[in-house]
Design a protein around this motif. Structure first.
Motif, PDB file in Angstrom:
ATOM      1  N   THR A  99       0.817  -1.218   0.000  1.00 14.86           N
ATOM      2  CA  THR A  99       0.000   0.000   0.000  1.00 14.86           C
ATOM      3  C   THR A  99       0.850   1.268   0.000  1.00 14.86           C
ATOM      4  O   THR A  99       0.302   2.375  -0.132  1.00 14.86           O
ATOM      5  CB  THR A  99      -0.924   0.011   1.213  1.00 14.86           C
ATOM      6  OG1 THR A  99      -0.129   0.025   2.420  1.00 14.86           O
ATOM      7  CG2 THR A  99      -1.817  -1.231   1.221  1.00 14.86           C
ATOM      8  N   ARG A 235      -2.256  -2.792  -5.544  1.00  8.65           N
ATOM      9  CA  ARG A 235      -3.667  -3.133  -5.646  1.00  8.65           C
ATOM     10  C   ARG A 235      -4.375  -2.336  -6.752  1.00  8.65           C
ATOM     11  O   ARG A 235      -5.583  -2.132  -6.714  1.00  8.65           O
ATOM     12  CB  ARG A 235      -4.362  -2.875  -4.302  1.00  8.65           C
ATOM     13  CG  ARG A 235      -3.787  -3.756  -3.181  1.00  8.65           C
ATOM     14  CD  ARG A 235      -4.516  -3.541  -1.893  1.00  8.65           C
ATOM     15  NE  ARG A 235      -3.981  -4.410  -0.848  1.00  8.65           N
ATOM     16  CZ  ARG A 235      -4.449  -4.446   0.397  1.00  8.65           C
ATOM     17  NH1 ARG A 235      -5.455  -3.652   0.748  1.00  8.65           N
ATOM     18  NH2 ARG A 235      -3.906  -5.247   1.283  1.00  8.65           N
ATOM     19  N   PRO A 239      -2.055  -4.612 -11.555  1.00 15.19           N
ATOM     20  CA  PRO A 239      -1.076  -4.710 -10.465  1.00 15.19           C
ATOM     21  C   PRO A 239       0.357  -4.550 -10.973  1.00 15.19           C
ATOM     22  O   PRO A 239       0.717  -5.019 -12.054  1.00 15.19           O
ATOM     23  CB  PRO A 239      -1.307  -6.114  -9.914  1.00 15.19           C
ATOM     24  CG  PRO A 239      -2.693  -6.469 -10.341  1.00 15.19           C
ATOM     25  CD  PRO A 239      -2.896  -5.810 -11.656  1.00 15.19           C
TER      26      PRO A 239
END
Length: 778
Positions: A99, A235, A239
């Motif tokens: 992330t 994500r 990807p």
């Protein structure tokens, strides 16, 4: 008249000769029957003993198999749990890193900081591995340095267009910091795992190899290891691959760390990995002392690999299979059979007028042997080992751990998290089975208060345990390393143990009682026969040896009876002058030997005079007996204050001493040190002393004497000084002796308790018939 006149002298001589030959043949047949009868008794006893010992051994082996299955299941669950935990943590880190738009050292350090406290057994390091193409090496090196990888130098290996570098590294067990930048191409196993992880978009495990960071160590310090590799994909709708989170584990450290606690020094183990080429490699193994004869193995999945856990154990070291009961039964049965056979032979070859009585005694001995074998079988069936229960609570009494064995012992299936309800919920009572145990006195609550406890006995009675079960509980405060305050208790069912001890006392008493009758009969006939044999005749010496042997065995039986009755004999507690009893014992002991002794000031104590005299006579007798050849025995008796209202009595000698390794077991039944085994004794004397002292409420122990030898000590309750303490010393001593003798006589008459009288030493004792109430010093 005609018959008399016609009688032929030659015919009369022939008749006498025939009668003589027939009598001699019958006598020879009777003499031959003795050895045959003895051999039959010996063979029968040995056969029964071997069968009983074999049955006990088979039961122990069956118990070892069940315990091995339990230990293997625990080890298998622990290994799977740990590996699953490592994989979950690694995948969580990879998901968190995915992330981040730009991964920096600060973010990596923050994300991996909890690993320092996670106690990852065998984990070497956690690393972020980035893929870099050859054309981008300089730019990548500059970029990662700007993100916090100080001193990073990317050293690419030749022959590849894409390289894998460990950019950020957090050591987990090593003390030295690791600088990234090494091309991982030199570790083909690791490279294969990284490629496979990226291909399948999932965590992969490598084949076993030596970690790059360990290859600088000596060969003896290197070990087979493996890594988990979790890919990092963004994500986004499309990807983007960012790299890997890699966790390296050292196999030997992992296996030893997981199995150390579970094995409890009884379980060896190894993990075998199946590599990508199908070969099997032992990642690591963990060994404990012993010769393994039990093996278990289980197959489980680790990522995309198949691993096998193999555990081994020495059945003799597992609970319930490591005691020496079969050996004791075998040795005791062989000894008893040999003794019975010898008695049969001695009685069968006696004089003719005692033959009828010898046959009766032989039958009684056979019946005694059969009863002894039957009792041994009953006791073997009673022996039963059970698993221990474990309960852990936090500082509020909330149940954190309550294992299945604990729930089974407590007779409940639902845990109770409220200490004030424990007594009603579990049905906790004192050992009388009627008085509810206060919550504050329960071992678990005492442990929560910081007070350890050992061997606390209590009764559990509830709906599922209506008959009640007696358990022994050990409690300890929870170790602070657990990160919380709490307590842990370990408890076990001792109901069968108490029943076994009771049966053992009955067994010993029955055997001893049944042996005394034939002994007295054998000795009586030998004494009668001795009157008709002149001194110097070989038969005279044999009869004397028979009488001396029956006396020795009679003394051994009395000691056994004293041991079985010392626990439950009625007590007559009075105020006893300790100094008077000690002087009486020492005077009797030094009457026929050279010795030195010293008696310090001794108070009055509350005790059973006869039993207290037995304890002192045993300890003083040991001080005079266990001395080196040629040495003059010496004993010193003194007393010092103990806790409030109690005194500590010490008996010190300068004898052969007791090795440190034997001190913890010196008061156990039949335990004798290697050096003491060269002296006469049964190994029951100190066990009897402990029983008596504990019944009087005191404690007994042993330590080294600073001047050489041994110092025994025991505690007794101090008695108040009588108002007439200034009376004449001689009259006071005489009164105390009369009281002690009267008390001992009353006990023997009312309870028929053998083992409280003190005979003369064996070498000075006259030849006499054995008595039913007589005690011989061990």
């Amino acid at each position: 008249m005609l018959a008399l006149v016609g009688r032929n002298p030659a015919d009369e001589g022939m008749s006498r000769f025939t009668l003589l030959m027939v009598g001699r043949r019958m006598h020879g047949e009777r003499r031959a029957a003795g050895p045959l009868l003895a051999a039959g008794v010996l063979l029968t006893g040995l056969l029964v003993t071997v069968l009983v010992a074999a049955g006990l051994h088979a039961a122990q082996q069956d118990k070892a198999e069940r315990v091995m299955d339990q230990r293997h299941a625990m080890a298998f669950a622990a290994v799977q749990t740990e590996i699953g935990r490592y994989r979950a943590m690694l995948e969580a880190l990879a998901a968190g890193v995915s992330t981040q738009d730009e991964l920096t050292w600060e973010k990596f350090d923050t994300a991996t900081a909890p690993l320092d406290d996670a106690k990852l057994i065998g984990a070497a390091a956690m690393a972020y591995v980035a893929p870099v193409r050859t054309s981008e090496l300089a730019a990548a090196q500059r970029r990662w340095r700007e993100r916090g990888a100080e001193g990073l130098t990317l050293r690419a290996a030749a022959g590849r267009d894409e390289h894998y570098f460990a950019v950020f590294v957090r050591p987990l067990t090593d003390t030295e910091a690791t600088v990234g930048g090494t091309d991982l191409a030199s570790a083909t196993e690791l490279m294969a795992a990284l490629d496979e992880s990226r291909r399948i978009h999932a965590t992969a495990v490598s084949d076993t190899y030596v970690l790059l960071r360990d290859r600088r160590k000596p060969v003896s310090a290197q070990q087979q290891s493996f890594v988990f590799a979790a890919p990092i994909w963004t994500r986004a709708n499309t990807p983007e691959f960012r790299g890997w989170m890699v966790l390296g584990l050292r196999g030997r450290n992992f296996v030893s760390g997981v199995l150390d606690t579970i094995s409890q020094g009884q379980l060896s183990g190894s993990i075998i990995a199946t590599d990508s080429d199908g070969s099997k490699v032992t990642i690591a193994d963990w060994s404990v002392p012993g010769e393994p004869d039990l093996t278990r193995q289980s197959l489980f999945d680790v990522g995309d690999r198949k691993w096998t856990l193999v555990t081994q154990a020495d059945s003799g070291r597992l609970p319930g299979a490591g005691d020496h009961l079969p050996g004791l039964v075998l040795g005791g049965g062989a000894l008893l059979s040999g003794l019975l056979a010898w008695l049969v032979w001695a009685l069968a070859t006696g004089r003719a007028r005692a033959r009828a009585q010898v046959e009766i005694a032989t039958r009684e001995l056979r019946e005694t042997e059969a009863e002894s074998s039957r009792q041994a079988g009953v006791l073997a069936a009673v022996l039963n080992t059970i698993s221990d229960g474990v309960t852990v609570v936090d500082e509020t009494g909330h149940m954190l751990v309550e294992n299945p064995a604990g729930k089974r012992l407590m007779g409940t299936t639902v845990s109770n998290h409220h200490p004030e309800e424990w007594q009603q919920h579990y049905g906790v009572y004192r050992t009388d089975g009627k008085t509810p145990m206060p919550v504050g006195e329960m071992p678990l609550m005492r442990a929560l208060a910081g007070e350890p406890s050992d061997g606390v006995e209590l009764v559990i009675r509830n709906a599922r345990r209506p008959e009640g079960v007696l358990i022994s509980v050990d409690g300890r405060p929870l170790d602070p390393s657990a990160g919380l305050r709490g307590a842990v208790v370990v408890f076990r069912d001792i109901t069968e143990l108490r029943r076994y001890e009771t049966d053992l006392q009955v067994f010993a008493g029955v055997v001893a009682h049944d042996l005394k009758a034939p002994l007295a009969l054998a000795r009586g006939h030998a004494e009668v026969a001795l009157d008709d044999v002149a001194p110097g005749d070989p038969v005279h010496d044999r009869l004397v040896r028979i009488m001396q042997s029956t006396d020795r065995m009679d003394a051994m039986i009395d000691t056994l009876l004293a041991y079985t009755t010392a626990r439950n004999a009625p007590l007559r507690i009075t105020s006893v002058d300790l100094g008077v009893v000690v002087r009486e014992v020492i005077d009797e002991r030094v009457a026929h030997r050279a010795a030195t002794w010293s008696i310090g000031p001794l108070p009055r104590v509350r005790a059973d005079a006869a039993m207290l005299r037995h304890v002192l006579d045993n300890l003083v007798g040991n001080a005079f007996k266990y001395v080196r050849p040629g040495a003059v025995p010496s004993v010193e008796v003194s007393a010092t204050p103990a806790r409030q209202g109690w005194v500590r009595v010490e008996v010190a000698d300068t004898g052969i001493g007791i090795p440190d390794g034997d001190k913890p077991r010196i008061f156990e039944t039949f335990h004798r040190t290697e050096e003491a085994a060269r002296y006469a004794g049964t190994g029951l004397g100190l066990a009897i002393c402990r029983r008596i002292v504990e019944r009087l409420g005191g404690e007994i122990g042993v330590a080294d004497n600073p001047g050489g030898g041994t110092r025994f000590y025991f505690t007794l309750e101090e008695a108040p000084v009588p108002e007439n303490a200034d009376e004449d010393e001689e009259a006071r001593v005489r009164a105390a002796l009369d009281r002690a003798l009267a008390e001992r006589a009353a006990i023997l008459e009312a309870a028929q308790l053998p083992g409280l009288g003190i005979p003369q030493p064996a070498e000075d004792q006259p030849l006499r018939a054995p008595r039913q109430e007589r005690q011989r010093q061990d």
